[in-house]
Each structure stands twice: as structure tokens, then as C-alpha cells.
Motif scaffolding. Structure first.
Motif, PDB file in Angstrom:
ATOM      1  N   LEU A 232       0.854  -1.187   0.000  1.00 46.77           N
ATOM      2  CA  LEU A 232       0.000   0.000   0.000  1.00 46.77           C
ATOM      3  C   LEU A 232       0.889   1.235   0.000  1.00 46.77           C
ATOM      4  N   ALA A 233       0.479   2.223  -0.781  1.00 48.67           N
ATOM      5  CA  ALA A 233       1.296   3.431  -0.909  1.00 48.67           C
ATOM      6  C   ALA A 233       0.432   4.669  -0.730  1.00 48.67           C
ATOM      7  N   ALA A 234       1.106   5.793  -0.562  1.00 52.87           N
ATOM      8  CA  ALA A 234       0.484   7.127  -0.562  1.00 52.87           C
ATOM      9  C   ALA A 234      -0.739   7.207   0.360  1.00 52.87           C
ATOM     10  N   CYS A 235      -0.685   6.498   1.493  1.00 53.50           N
ATOM     11  CA  CYS A 235      -1.852   6.472   2.382  1.00 53.50           C
ATOM     12  C   CYS A 235      -2.197   7.890   2.849  1.00 53.50           C
ATOM     13  N   GLY A 236      -3.456   8.256   2.701  1.00 52.49           N
ATOM     14  CA  GLY A 236      -3.895   9.594   3.075  1.00 52.49           C
ATOM     15  C   GLY A 236      -3.541  10.662   2.047  1.00 52.49           C
ATOM     16  N   GLU A 237      -2.833  10.274   1.010  1.00 51.15           N
ATOM     17  CA  GLU A 237      -2.410  11.232  -0.025  1.00 51.15           C
ATOM     18  C   GLU A 237      -2.862  10.745  -1.389  1.00 51.15           C
ATOM     19  N   ALA A 238      -4.058  10.177  -1.442  1.00 51.42           N
ATOM     20  CA  ALA A 238      -4.584   9.658  -2.706  1.00 51.42           C
ATOM     21  C   ALA A 238      -6.089   9.903  -2.734  1.00 51.42           C
ATOM     22  N   PRO A 239      -6.479  11.132  -3.099  1.00 49.44           N
ATOM     23  CA  PRO A 239      -7.897  11.494  -3.011  1.00 49.44           C
ATOM     24  C   PRO A 239      -8.832  10.601  -3.830  1.00 49.44           C
ATOM     25  N   ALA A 240      -8.306   9.923  -4.874  1.00 53.50           N
ATOM     26  CA  ALA A 240      -9.189   9.077  -5.694  1.00 53.50           C
ATOM     27  C   ALA A 240      -9.291   7.651  -5.165  1.00 53.50           C
ATOM     28  N   SER A 241      -8.492   7.322  -4.147  1.00 50.13           N
ATOM     29  CA  SER A 241      -8.555   5.960  -3.591  1.00 50.13           C
ATOM     30  C   SER A 241      -9.969   5.659  -3.103  1.00 50.13           C
ATOM     31  N   GLY A 246      -7.743   4.917   2.568  1.00 51.34           N
ATOM     32  CA  GLY A 246      -7.234   6.001   1.715  1.00 51.34           C
ATOM     33  C   GLY A 246      -5.902   5.708   1.048  1.00 51.34           C
ATOM     34  N   CYS A 247      -5.495   4.438   1.037  1.00 49.22           N
ATOM     35  CA  CYS A 247      -4.200   4.086   0.435  1.00 49.22           C
ATOM     36  C   CYS A 247      -4.375   3.683  -1.026  1.00 49.22           C
ATOM     37  N   VAL A 248      -3.247   3.612  -1.695  1.00 49.21           N
ATOM     38  CA  VAL A 248      -3.220   3.128  -3.071  1.00 49.21           C
ATOM     39  C   VAL A 248      -2.696   1.693  -3.050  1.00 49.21           C
ATOM     40  N   GLU A 249      -3.521   0.765  -3.542  1.00 47.80           N
ATOM     41  CA  GLU A 249      -3.061  -0.612  -3.614  1.00 47.80           C
ATOM     42  C   GLU A 249      -2.184  -0.765  -4.855  1.00 47.80           C
ATOM     43  N   ASP A 271       7.664   2.066  -3.070  1.00 47.82           N
ATOM     44  CA  ASP A 271       8.592   3.154  -2.722  1.00 47.82           C
ATOM     45  C   ASP A 271       8.532   4.260  -3.772  1.00 47.82           C
ATOM     46  N   MET A 272       8.376   3.852  -5.013  1.00 45.21           N
ATOM     47  CA  MET A 272       8.311   4.844  -6.104  1.00 45.21           C
ATOM     48  C   MET A 272       7.065   5.717  -5.950  1.00 45.21           C
ATOM     49  N   VAL A 273       5.924   5.074  -5.717  1.00 45.01           N
ATOM     50  CA  VAL A 273       4.674   5.844  -5.553  1.00 45.01           C
ATOM     51  C   VAL A 273       4.822   6.798  -4.363  1.00 45.01           C
ATOM     52  N   ASP A 274       5.405   6.309  -3.273  1.00 45.91           N
ATOM     53  CA  ASP A 274       5.581   7.172  -2.095  1.00 45.91           C
ATOM     54  C   ASP A 274       6.532   8.334  -2.389  1.00 45.91           C
ATOM     55  N   TYR A 275       7.618   8.023  -3.107  1.00 40.72           N
ATOM     56  CA  TYR A 275       8.588   9.070  -3.431  1.00 40.72           C
ATOM     57  C   TYR A 275       7.961  10.157  -4.311  1.00 40.72           C
ATOM     58  N   PHE A 276       7.237   9.739  -5.352  1.00 36.79           N
ATOM     59  CA  PHE A 276       6.636  10.737  -6.250  1.00 36.79           C
ATOM     60  C   PHE A 276       5.532  11.529  -5.529  1.00 36.79           C
ATOM     61  N   THR A 277       4.820  10.867  -4.627  1.00 45.21           N
ATOM     62  CA  THR A 277       3.791  11.572  -3.854  1.00 45.21           C
ATOM     63  C   THR A 277       4.432  12.678  -3.022  1.00 45.21           C
ATOM     64  N   GLN A 278       5.549  12.352  -2.385  1.00 50.41           N
ATOM     65  CA  GLN A 278       6.259  13.344  -1.575  1.00 50.41           C
ATOM     66  C   GLN A 278       6.828  14.477  -2.430  1.00 50.41           C
ATOM     67  N   THR A 279       7.333  14.114  -3.596  1.00 47.21           N
ATOM     68  CA  THR A 279       8.081  15.066  -4.423  1.00 47.21           C
ATOM     69  C   THR A 279       7.171  15.921  -5.299  1.00 47.21           C
ATOM     70  N   ILE A 280       6.050  15.328  -5.758  1.00 47.96           N
ATOM     71  CA  ILE A 280       5.207  16.012  -6.745  1.00 47.96           C
ATOM     72  C   ILE A 280       3.848  16.415  -6.160  1.00 47.96           C
ATOM     73  N   GLU A 286      -7.057   5.760  -8.572  1.00 45.60           N
ATOM     74  CA  GLU A 286      -7.689   4.932  -7.541  1.00 45.60           C
ATOM     75  C   GLU A 286      -6.764   3.850  -7.005  1.00 45.60           C
ATOM     76  N   LYS A 287      -5.961   3.281  -7.886  1.00 48.17           N
ATOM     77  CA  LYS A 287      -5.034   2.187  -7.532  1.00 48.17           C
ATOM     78  C   LYS A 287      -3.896   2.214  -8.527  1.00 48.17           C
ATOM     79  N   LEU A 288      -2.934   1.301  -8.369  1.00 48.31           N
ATOM     80  CA  LEU A 288      -1.893   1.200  -9.389  1.00 48.31           C
ATOM     81  C   LEU A 288      -1.582  -0.261  -9.678  1.00 48.31           C
ATOM     82  N   ALA A 289      -2.010  -0.715 -10.881  1.00 48.53           N
ATOM     83  CA  ALA A 289      -1.708  -2.089 -11.310  1.00 48.53           C
ATOM     84  C   ALA A 289      -0.579  -2.042 -12.337  1.00 48.53           C
ATOM     85  N   ASN A 290       0.373  -2.951 -12.201  1.00 51.10           N
ATOM     86  CA  ASN A 290       1.480  -3.093 -13.152  1.00 51.10           C
ATOM     87  C   ASN A 290       1.252  -4.394 -13.909  1.00 51.10           C
TER      88      ASN A 290
END
Ligand SMILES: [Zn+2]
Length: 557
Positions: A232-241, A246-249, A271-280, A286-290
Motif C-alpha cells: 500500500l502506498a500514498a496512504c492519506g495522499e490519494a484522493p481518488a482511492s 485512503g491508500c493506493v493498492e 517506494d516509487m509511488v511514495d517518493y513521487f507523492t512526496q516530491t510532486i 484509484e489504484k496502481l496495477a502493473n
């Protein structure tokens, strides 16, 4: 996206604009439709029936369109498939379907109104929705739209500037899983017998996109997948979740044979999602599937459902660099989108630079500097150095996937960071993202935000790097003059050697003898400086030792 060079050379067709395009053939880049400013798609309600043993699909789309002028015709891009009926507000309507555009007459005076157009269609897609065998010989179905191939499978206003929300209902063979943009709004259910599409044993999957996305981002993928939750990433920082926490799966979806092979590539995706959330700024979707897929690109950044080339993963390659690039696209390209393809660097240059920034953060400056130098070299040896990054003369959109929009675009950001310093640069990036999330932009929008944040006029910078070709080729000469044998003057000449068709660049930078650095501005063809020293430096000075400026140092006369 990231490029896969082998397939690109096949795509040499030019784009013909706009009203009387050539007939469309499979695999050929289609012409653009008509994008009257008055046409604005608000929502697509998509239903698709696909099969494992069938080479045809059946579709139904309800498009909610805002009518913004008094044009009597509603144009919708669509090609290759057979239209059964078109219905507007319960009434079957007459239409023309020629050369890739459906033209639907509207009742007069619907300005300010919304119209619900429902289109029923069927057939074997020539492109856009690719039905075929994967690397392991199993049947799959994947959408691959960039730049304007959505129209091959989905009637749409197929232009990046017309964002809309979407929901998908997909009837697919029960051995398949279906991925799409957005969040899964319900668990798969048994498909009703009379549902559209091939009559195989099927399940019905539902996905919903709650924020507007561009048509080239609208995808489904269906295959035998194994899925893994990375975290889970960007918890509390993903308004579309849509999750309560409030996290991004963050997940990966790969062919069963490749579950183990895929793990290293996606290990740091959270870690990437968290880093970009902090930086940008906040994660936009809503989520992030790879997803491992049949995309023709190395990776395609489809909003919240990134599709990666199946081959790299199947061969056990670590494609972490691609993963970071595509994840960065969720912010730049997907959430903040260029409204016109000629400003593609706002997507690809940004993803190239931010993709690399993750490795600066996670692995240190050396890794990052190596990546930047590699991309500097690819700019210098590229075939497009005689063209500016923003090149509206290039009519073949596939040819925009070049070193100008990728590494040189990345370098523009790096140079801007060097010029403004980290604090102002990243404040500007955050302000730009915040201002334009889920909207479309041109380069001048970015320039304005950076000017406002920095309080500087940056027009010279944007003009020389984005609207003019080339890069500086610098030649550096030094001459020591001393009267008493110790103290003296270092006379420095720096020449801009590039061809005259390229601009003379303005380059605020520094020249350093060890740690003794002097600020200089190179802005003429011949630049002369002199510096006093107490003793003669034992080595010659180095221009821009920290590597903030895109340049080539030349020794030729
Ligand atoms: Zn990209």
C-alpha cells in the motif's frame, strides 16, 4: 511510455488532417478526427464482450457529451468495426460513418445541453484492441492506444485534450482476469446468457474510473493472470482511492509462468509511488496495477493500469528503470496531460527525469549522474538535433517518440533545477501539479508556474531549449599570465562552436579549479573571462563540474 525501437521503424505513415483522411488500414496510424472545441465528452459507459476462441468483439458505449456550440453535427472517432445502431435518448438516429468519423446530426439548439449517445458495434478490430497469443502461446486481449488508436475499438473523441470519466463492464472467458483503469466496483459475476460478445463461459468484470482521463489512457487487458499485492502506498495522499484507509493498492498482474521473474522489477513500486507523492503531490488515481501485456511499447503508462512489454518480464530482465518511468507518468502525462501532442515533452521528458530522480533518491547521486550522462550522450548522437523539442512540423506522431521529447526533455528539467536550485524547482513542480491535476496543459502553462514560483523571467530559457534546435558545443582555452612568477591572471576563452543554424545559448554556470569556483555566464559565440589567483592552478578549470548543463565539450578548432 518507454520505446521499443524494433517496432517503431515500421510506423512510418503520416497523419493526414483532418476531414478527408485516407481509408484506414490495420497497423497504420489513423488520421485525426475533428476536434471542434464544442465537443466535450464527459463520460464513457463501456460494455465489451470478448472471447478466447473468437477474433471478434462486441461493444456498446454510452457517451455523455456536452454540446458547447450550435454545430448541427456531433463527430465521433471510430474506425474498422461495424456499427449496429446509434441511439440518442431512446431514439434510434441516422448517421454517416465515413473515413474514421461517425457524424450524428443533432436537433438544433442544444447548446449548454448534454447528449447521451449510445453506439452498438461489432467486429474484428484492426488495431487498438489486440487479440492474440502471448509469449507463452496463450490467447490474450490488450488495449494499446497511443497516440490515437482508441478509435479502433471504442467510439470516442480520440484526442488527449478531451478527458472523461469511464466505467467498464467486460464479459470475458472465465479463465481470464480483466484489468482496467480505475477501481474494481464489484466482484466478477457470471455473465448473463444474452450479454453481448462471443457466447463462451464467461465472467463479467466491472471497473470504474472516478477522475477524468484521456482516451489514449483508456484500457482493458484480459488474460490468464496471476496477481500479487506489492503493498500500500500514498496512504492519506490519494484522493481518488476508494479504500477506507485512503491508500493506493499497488499490484502486479503477470502471466502465471512469469510470477517469479517479475518480482525484482516491481519490488520497489510502492517506494516509487511514495517518493513521487512526496516530491510532486497526491497520487491521482484509484489504484496502481502493473500489468504484463502485449503492448508494442516497452511500457505504456495507462492511468492506474500500466502495461509493460511481456518479453522483458518473461526473459527475467529487471525492468525497474521502465517501472519508475511509467509510475512517474501517473503524475505527468496521465494526470497533467499535454493538450496537444507537440508538447509531448511535458509527458515524456517529465517521466524520463522523474523516473531517474527516484534512483537519485533511492540509490544515490552516482547512479543518477550516470543515467543523466547516458541520456546526455543519447541527445548528442541523436538524429533530431536539428529540430526543436516542440516541433509542430512533424506530422507523424510516432516520430515524436524521439530523443528530443525523452532525454532532452528530461535535461530541460535538470537544467531548470540547476538554474533555480532544489527548493524553488521542487516548489514550482508541486505548484504546477496542484494547479493542473486532471487537466490539460501546454508548455507555457508550465513556464508561467515556474516563473511565478521563482519570481524570474524564464522566457529566454524556455525559448532556447524548447523552441530552438541543438545544444551548446563548447571549446575552452586558458592562458596564464604572471608578472612575479606566483600571483597571476587566468585568461579564459570559451567558444560556442555549434553550427550557425543552432542558437547561441545563454548558459549561467561556473568554472572551477578544484573547489575554487567562479560564476560565469556564457552567452556569446566568444566569451572571455579573467580571474586572479595567488598561485597558478596546476590543472585547467572545469566548466560546470556538477553537470547541470546539457553540452558537449569539443576540442576541434
Ligand atoms: Zn514514457
Amino acid at each position: 511510455m518507454t520505446k521499443k525501437y524494433t517496432t517503431l521503424s515500421l510506423l512510418l505513415l503520416s497523419f493526414l488532417f483532418p476531414q478527408e483522411p485516407e481509408p484506414i488500414k490495420s497497423g497504420v496510424a489513423p488520421p485525426r478526427g475533428i476536434y471542434a472545441p464544442a465537443v466535450n465528452a464527459l463520460h464513457y459507459d463501456v460494455e465489451l464482450g470478448i472471447g478466447e476462441k473468437s477474433d471478434w468483439i462486441e461493444g456498446r458505449v454510452k457517451i455523455k457529451v456536452a454540446v458547447e456550440d450550435d454545430s448541427p453535427i456531433l463527430p465521433i472517432d471510430f474506425t474498422g468495426l461495424e456499427i449496429n445502431t446509434i441511439v440518442i435518448e431512446g431514439r434510434q438516429v441516422k448517421y454517416r460513418h465515413r473515413k474514421g468519423v461517425i457524424r450524428i446530426p443533432l436537433e438544433s439548439n442544444r447548446i449548454g445541453d448534454t447528449v447521451l449517445v449510445e453506439i452498438f458495434y461489432k467486429g474484428k478490430p484492426d488495431d487498438g484492441l489486440i487479440l492474440g497469443k502471448n509469449v507463452h502461446g496463450d490467447q490474450t486481449a490488450f488495449v494499446d492506444n497511443w497516440p490515437n488508436r482508441t478509435r479502433f475499438w471504442l467510439p470516442s473523441i480520440d484526442h488527449p485534450s478531451d478527458k472523461a470519466t469511464v466505467n467498464y463492464t467486460v464479459h470475458a472467458p472465465e479463465i481470464w482476469k480483466v484489468i482496467a483503469n480505475g477501481y474494481q466496483s464489484s466482484q466478477p459475476t457470471e455473465t448473463p446468457e444474452n450479454a453481448i460478445g462471443p457466447k463462451e463461459d464467461r465472467l463479467t468484470w466491472k471497473w470504474e474510473v472516478t477522475v477524468p482521463i484521456s482516451p489514449y489512457n483508456m484500457v482493458i487487458g484480459a488474460a490468464e493472470f496471476e496477481t500479487r499485492i506489492i503493498g500500500l502506498a500514498a496512504c492519506g495522499e490519494a484522493p481518488a482511492s476508494q479504500r477506507e484507509d485512503g491508500c493506493v493498492e499497488v499490484t502486479y498482474w503477470v502471466y502465471p509462468e512469469d510470477v517469479i521473474n517479475a518480482e525484482p522489477s516491481f519490488r520497489r513500486a510502492v517506494d516509487m509511488v511514495d517518493y513521487f507523492t512526496q516530491t510532486i503531490g497526491p497520487f491521482p488515481f484509484e489504484k496502481l496495477a502493473n500489468v504484463q501485456s502485449s503492448t508494442r511499447y516497452g511500457g505504456m503508462e495507462n492511468a492506474s493500469a500500466i502495461f509493460y512489454s511481456e518479453n522483458g518480464i518473461a526473459k527475467g530482465r529487471n525492468i525497474e528503470g521502465t517501472v519508475s518511468h511509467e509510475i512517474a507518468h501517473q503524475w505527468f502525462g496521465d494526470a497533467v496531460t499535454e493538450s496537444n501532442w507537440y508538447h509531448l515533452w511535458l509527458s515524456e521528458g517529465f517521466a524520463t527525469y522523474f523516473g531517474a530522480l527516484f534512483f537519485e533518491f533511492a540509490d544515490g547521486a552516482d547512479t543518477f549522474n550516470k543515467q543523466m550522462d547516458k541520456s546526455r550522450k543519447s541527445v548528442i548522437k541523436s538524429k533530431v538535433t536539428n529540430f526543436p523539442i516542440i516541433d509542430s512540423n512533424e506530422k507523424d506522431l510516432f516520430k515524436l517518440l524521439n530523443s528530443n521529447n525523452y532525454p532532452k526533455g528530461g535535461w530541460v528539467l535538470h537544467m531548470l533545477r540547476g538554474l533555480l536550485g532544489d527548493d524553488i524547482f521542487f516548489r514550482g513542480i508541486k505548484a504546477y501539479y496542484k494547479r493542473y491535476t486532471h487537466q490539460v496543459v501546454l508548455t507555457e502553462d508550465f513556464q508561467k508556474v515556474m516563473e511565478k514560483t521563482s519570481g524570474q523571467d524564464l522566457n529566454w530559457f524556455f525559448q532556447q531549449w524548447l523552441y530552438q534546435p541543438g545544444y551548446p558545443q563548447l571549446k575552452h582555452e586558458e592562458n596564464w599570465e604572471s608578472n612575479d612568477g606566483t600571483k597571476g591572471v587566468m585568461k579564459v576563452r570559451i567558444l560556442q562552436m555549434q553550427k550557425t543554424a543552432w542558437p547561441i545559448f545563454k548558459l549561467p554556470t561556473e568554472i572551477c579549479w578544484y573547489n575554487d569556483c567562479k560564476s560565469i555566464e556564457i552567452n556569446q559565440r566568444i566569451n572571455e573571462f579573467q580571474f586572479n589567483f595567488d598561485t597558478k592552478p596546476t590543472l585547467s578549470g572545469i566548466i560546470d563540474p556538477k553537470g547541470w548543463v546539457l553540452k558537449d565539450l569539443v576540442s576541434k578548432k
